[in-house]
Design an enzyme around this catalytic site. Sequence first.
Site, PDB file in Angstrom:
ATOM      1  N   GLU A 141       6.472  22.653 -22.949  1.00  0.00           N
ATOM      2  CA  GLU A 141       6.138  21.951 -24.186  1.00  0.00           C
ATOM      3  C   GLU A 141       5.409  20.645 -23.884  1.00  0.00           C
ATOM      4  O   GLU A 141       5.069  20.357 -22.735  1.00  0.00           O
ATOM      5  CB  GLU A 141       7.410  21.659 -24.985  1.00  0.00           C
ATOM      6  CG  GLU A 141       8.443  20.837 -24.236  1.00  0.00           C
ATOM      7  CD  GLU A 141       9.791  20.786 -24.933  1.00  0.00           C
ATOM      8  OE1 GLU A 141       9.988  21.481 -25.938  1.00  0.00           O
ATOM      9  OE2 GLU A 141      10.657  20.033 -24.455  1.00  0.00           O
ATOM     10  N   ASP A 160       9.525  10.642 -25.383  1.00  0.00           N
ATOM     11  CA  ASP A 160       8.196  11.146 -25.769  1.00  0.00           C
ATOM     12  C   ASP A 160       7.246  10.004 -26.120  1.00  0.00           C
ATOM     13  O   ASP A 160       6.718   9.929 -27.242  1.00  0.00           O
ATOM     14  CB  ASP A 160       8.304  12.104 -26.963  1.00  0.00           C
ATOM     15  CG  ASP A 160       9.054  13.372 -26.638  1.00  0.00           C
ATOM     16  OD1 ASP A 160       9.075  13.773 -25.467  1.00  0.00           O
ATOM     17  OD2 ASP A 160       9.624  13.969 -27.571  1.00  0.00           O
TER      18      ASP A 160
END
EC number: 3.2.1.99
Length: 319
Positions: free
Chosen positions: A197, A34
């Site tokens: 997401e 991420d």
Amino acid sequence: MRYSIFASLLSAVTTVYGYANPMACTGICTNAHDPALIRHKDGTYWRFSTGGKIAMHSAPAITGPWTYKGAAIPSGSKINLAGRNDLWAPDVTLVGSTYYLYYTVSSFGSQNSAIGVATSTNLKTWTDHGSTGITSSAGKNFNAIDGALYWDGSKFVMSYGSFWNDIFAVNMANPPLKSTSGAANIAFKPSGTHAQEGPFIAKNGNYHYLFFSAGQCCGFDKNRPARGQEYKIQVCRSKSATGGFVDKAGKSCTNGGGTTVLESHGYVYGPGGQGVYYDPKLGPVLYYHYVDTRVGYADGMKRFGINRLNFSSGWPVVV
């Protein structure tokens, strides 16, 4: 003009032969789950990532060599939730002369989550301010993780979310330390596990582009999903940053829409956790993490990936 011609040629090659591979990366290119990317005014690039109380790396160029610079929030978050010492999914933005670092406090599979914020003037040392006010708990239709700030031209917007009803947006105060509005659902996959997401909104031309990750993100070394069910990066666009997103076929992003920008190919597996950065030399780039199948599938092996983006067709293409 030369860049436009070059990008168009690369786009054509990509269309014929498949997705472009990521640009070369040197130094510490793992520890990149991420990722969030920004460039300091001195020309140094900074990368922030999940784990290690938000691990920081810096490099003289976007491709490296990357070196570890420690934890952004070494004492853990002020937010009193499980996971306050294992922070996730950073996002970093410069507002005026202040950098804002957003992060998630949560634990895997739980809705007891919150998006926090820290500030800095140098990218090296950070002051934690705790919660932005974006929180979730069992029974809500969203999970308060994966926050990313965006300026839509008139106000700050925070996109966030994961599973349940997937992706939402709220308005933020100015300066953007707290949320100021209720949540609006901007993307949802009604079928399956709702595995969607990591939203990130970027502007190009007259459109706001909502990038997100769809599919299984993690644990590939222990439980690899059926082919095509692993992470991939998709996009929808709208003329509003808080709704009306559709994919290239015109399908609503709140009804399963999503045009794939990047997915598994060659040695690249499960790309996701993405963001977009407008580099002064390269133009728009897509950055993300991925598994290099030549090395291994474990979460800790995920690498930092970068590709140029070409928007000449009105939709982003990796080159």
